[in-house]
Design a protein around this motif. Structure first.
Motif, PDB file in Angstrom:
ATOM      1  N   LEU A 230       0.671  -1.146   0.061  1.00  0.00           N
ATOM      2  CA  LEU A 230      -0.129  -0.326   0.324  1.00  0.00           C
ATOM      3  C   LEU A 230       0.651   1.235   0.319  1.00  0.00           C
ATOM      4  N   GLY A 231       1.081   2.118  -1.282  1.00  0.00           N
ATOM      5  CA  GLY A 231       1.540   3.165  -0.668  1.00  0.00           C
ATOM      6  C   GLY A 231       0.726   4.687  -0.866  1.00  0.00           C
ATOM      7  N   ILE A 232       0.569   5.418   0.207  1.00  0.00           N
ATOM      8  CA  ILE A 232      -0.297   6.463   0.054  1.00  0.00           C
ATOM      9  C   ILE A 232       0.709   7.874   0.527  1.00  0.00           C
TER      10      ILE A 232
ATOM     11  N   PRO B 220      -0.482  -8.811   7.009  1.00  0.00           N
ATOM     12  CA  PRO B 220      -0.477  -7.280   6.429  1.00  0.00           C
ATOM     13  C   PRO B 220       0.357  -6.627   5.272  1.00  0.00           C
ATOM     14  N   PRO B 221      -0.630  -5.534   4.850  1.00  0.00           N
ATOM     15  CA  PRO B 221       0.797  -4.936   3.700  1.00  0.00           C
ATOM     16  C   PRO B 221       1.848  -4.426   4.218  1.00  0.00           C
ATOM     17  N   PRO B 222       2.877  -4.310   4.086  1.00  0.00           N
ATOM     18  CA  PRO B 222       3.859  -2.828   3.912  1.00  0.00           C
ATOM     19  C   PRO B 222       2.971  -1.813   3.400  1.00  0.00           C
ATOM     20  N   ILE B 223       3.457  -0.852   4.171  1.00  0.00           N
ATOM     21  CA  ILE B 223       2.896   0.277   3.489  1.00  0.00           C
ATOM     22  C   ILE B 223       3.949   2.001   3.695  1.00  0.00           C
ATOM     23  N   LEU B 224       4.084   2.074   1.848  1.00  0.00           N
ATOM     24  CA  LEU B 224       5.321   2.586   1.653  1.00  0.00           C
ATOM     25  C   LEU B 224       4.775   4.266   1.842  1.00  0.00           C
ATOM     26  N   LEU B 225       4.982   5.486   1.894  1.00  0.00           N
ATOM     27  CA  LEU B 225       5.004   6.704   1.967  1.00  0.00           C
ATOM     28  C   LEU B 225       5.829   7.342   0.532  1.00  0.00           C
ATOM     29  N   ALA B 226       4.866   7.873  -0.313  1.00  0.00           N
ATOM     30  CA  ALA B 226       4.954   8.777  -0.877  1.00  0.00           C
ATOM     31  C   ALA B 226       6.416  10.104  -0.207  1.00  0.00           C
ATOM     32  N   ALA B 227       6.997  10.995  -0.875  1.00  0.00           N
ATOM     33  CA  ALA B 227       7.491  11.428  -0.420  1.00  0.00           C
ATOM     34  C   ALA B 227       8.872  11.827  -1.278  1.00  0.00           C
ATOM     35  N   LEU B 228       9.078  13.503  -1.167  1.00  0.00           N
ATOM     36  CA  LEU B 228       9.740  14.456  -1.843  1.00  0.00           C
ATOM     37  C   LEU B 228      10.796  14.749  -1.317  1.00  0.00           C
ATOM     38  N   ARG B 229      10.799  16.022  -0.353  1.00  0.00           N
ATOM     39  CA  ARG B 229      11.465  16.654  -0.164  1.00  0.00           C
ATOM     40  C   ARG B 229      12.434  16.391   1.844  1.00  0.00           C
TER      41      ARG B 229
ATOM     42  N   GLU C 229      12.070  -0.224   0.921  1.00  0.00           N
ATOM     43  CA  GLU C 229      11.840  -0.451   0.022  1.00  0.00           C
ATOM     44  C   GLU C 229      12.365   0.745  -0.625  1.00  0.00           C
ATOM     45  N   VAL C 230      12.573   0.779  -1.800  1.00  0.00           N
ATOM     46  CA  VAL C 230      12.026   2.322  -2.350  1.00  0.00           C
ATOM     47  C   VAL C 230      12.088   1.769  -3.761  1.00  0.00           C
ATOM     48  N   ALA C 231      10.487   2.936  -4.073  1.00  0.00           N
ATOM     49  CA  ALA C 231      10.620   2.603  -5.262  1.00  0.00           C
ATOM     50  C   ALA C 231      10.703   3.587  -5.683  1.00  0.00           C
ATOM     51  N   ALA C 232      10.257   4.298  -7.193  1.00  0.00           N
ATOM     52  CA  ALA C 232      10.236   5.287  -8.190  1.00  0.00           C
ATOM     53  C   ALA C 232       9.460   4.335  -9.219  1.00  0.00           C
ATOM     54  N   ARG C 233       8.425   5.906  -9.402  1.00  0.00           N
ATOM     55  CA  ARG C 233       8.143   6.212 -10.826  1.00  0.00           C
ATOM     56  C   ARG C 233       8.868   6.458 -11.844  1.00  0.00           C
TER      57      ARG C 233
ATOM     58  N   ALA D 241       7.315   4.112   8.004  1.00  0.00           N
ATOM     59  CA  ALA D 241       7.423   3.178   7.074  1.00  0.00           C
ATOM     60  C   ALA D 241       7.813   2.346   6.298  1.00  0.00           C
ATOM     61  N   ASP D 242       7.139   1.052   5.391  1.00  0.00           N
ATOM     62  CA  ASP D 242       8.063   0.150   4.704  1.00  0.00           C
ATOM     63  C   ASP D 242       8.759   0.291   4.009  1.00  0.00           C
ATOM     64  N   GLY D 243       8.195   1.539   3.735  1.00  0.00           N
ATOM     65  CA  GLY D 243       9.751   1.827   1.802  1.00  0.00           C
ATOM     66  C   GLY D 243       8.598   3.080   1.637  1.00  0.00           C
ATOM     67  N   VAL D 244       9.449   3.960   0.924  1.00  0.00           N
ATOM     68  CA  VAL D 244       9.065   5.015  -0.347  1.00  0.00           C
ATOM     69  C   VAL D 244       9.002   5.083  -1.670  1.00  0.00           C
ATOM     70  N   ILE D 245       7.866   6.393  -1.872  1.00  0.00           N
ATOM     71  CA  ILE D 245       7.904   6.087  -3.470  1.00  0.00           C
ATOM     72  C   ILE D 245       8.227   7.490  -3.694  1.00  0.00           C
ATOM     73  N   LEU D 246       9.511   7.309  -4.363  1.00  0.00           N
ATOM     74  CA  LEU D 246      10.345   8.854  -5.271  1.00  0.00           C
ATOM     75  C   LEU D 246       8.813   8.884  -6.485  1.00  0.00           C
TER      76      LEU D 246
END
Length: 326
Positions: free
Chosen positions: A92-94, A154-163, A202-206, A174-179
């Motif tokens: 789950l990415g929020i 339970p799903p890992p939770i990733l947080l979208a983050a910029l700065r 986890e480090v996910a990137a779009r 969180a369990d990871g970040v979304i770039l």
């Protein structure tokens, strides 16, 4: 090189009902993940629910489900249902999303995005673990909520983050970040703020990918996207932090003056080429791999339109996916 290889779904121009064959093609081509977004197309969960049923090997992720457009309980229930449908495969990415998506399109107040993201993260962790949540958070209050069907995994939770602030929150809780909207060369700057993250973080990137050798076509699309996104205050501040303040100032000035054509023209090729991956499939694949080499564990491609992808021809689209695959 990353052992994960993701694609954003659904693919533009292809009805959701016709995605079964495309999900099969992604699996056959070596993709491990499908990730959804939620702006003004499909919601974040329906395309993944179909993938869960049609392709039992693919991992699933939202990038992102906004923290303002669903209440805490509804977001927990939606995530729990997908985690139950695809045990051990869903992440789950929020994230905060934007004032346009939250306020203009969903009639919600886009206030205190950092605090709301933090509070939703702190609510979701115990809620998805099946715990009773009863208490006041800074931005909302929840009274005696417990999931009737908590997921066994339970799903890992990733947080979208910029700065830095949001990046550090992701690393801490969180369990990871979304770039998003950064070049491979920018990745180390973001990762420097993630020091102290737990093992397995986890480090996910779009990554926006336009698989065409027609550089003029790719740059025209890239300019329109850059002007639309990087004029949003949060993304403008992000790119100032990354060091693009001077080179993007002419675009911001023209945009603020209402000169949309001038803003597009003010975006240099070098910025487009940094932020939009384009070229032959082999060149695009190499550029995506450079994100993995920089520290991204889940590179997720988001395809931009090309004549081939816009043709609507299933065979042509599957070939593009295969050529970009592993």
């Amino acid at each position: 090189m990353s052992t994960r290889w993701g694609m954003t779904v659904p693919l533009a121009g292809v009805p959701l009902a016709d995605h079964a064959a495309l999900y099969a093609a992604l699996d056959e081509a070596g993709y491990t993940d499908v990730w959804s977004s939620e702006v003004n197309g499909s919601d974040a969960f329906t395309p993944l629910t179909l993938a869960a049923a049609w392709q039992p090997r693919l991992r699933l992720g939202t990038a992102i489900a906004p923290v303002f457009t669903r209440g805490p309980g509804l977001l927990a229930m939606t995530a729990a249902a997908l985690a139950e449908a695809a045990p051990g495969r869903f992440q789950l990415g929020i994230g905060a999303s934007s004032p346009v998506v939250v306020g203009d399109w969903n009639a919600a107040d886009f206030t205190e995005p950092y605090e709301r993201s933090r509070d939703m993260l702190r609510f979701l962790k115990p809620a998805l673990a099946g715990e009773l949540v009863d208490g006041e958070f800074e931005t909302f209050t929840v009274r005696r909520f417990r999931l009737e069907r908590p997921p066994a995994s339970p799903p890992p939770i990733l947080l979208a983050a910029l700065r830095p602030g949001m990046l550090r929150l992701a690393a801490a809780e969180a369990d990871g970040v979304i770039l998003n909207w950064l070049s491979a060369g920018d990745v180390p700057t973001a990762l420097a703020e993630l020091r102290g993250a737990a093992e397995g973080f986890e480090v996910a990137a779009r990554i926006f990918v336009c698989p065409t050798g027609d550089a003029a076509h790719a740059r025209a699309i890239g300019r329109r996207m850059i002007a639309a996104y990087l004029t949003v205050p949060a993304y403008a501040a992000f790119h100032r932090w990354l060091g693009r303040g001077e080179i993007l100032k002419p675009m911001w000035d023209a945009w603020s003056a209402g000169d949309r054509k001038g803003a597009l023209a003010a975006i240099p090729d070098e910025v487009v080429d940094d932020l939009i991956v384009h070229g032959t499939p082999e060149e695009c694949r190499g550029r995506v791999e450079s994100y993995a080499a920089a520290g991204v564990t889940v590179p997720v491609m988001a395809l931009l339109p090309t004549p081939a992808l816009s043709s609507g021809d299933a065979v042509t689209i599957r070939k593009v996916l295969t050529d970009l695959g592993r």
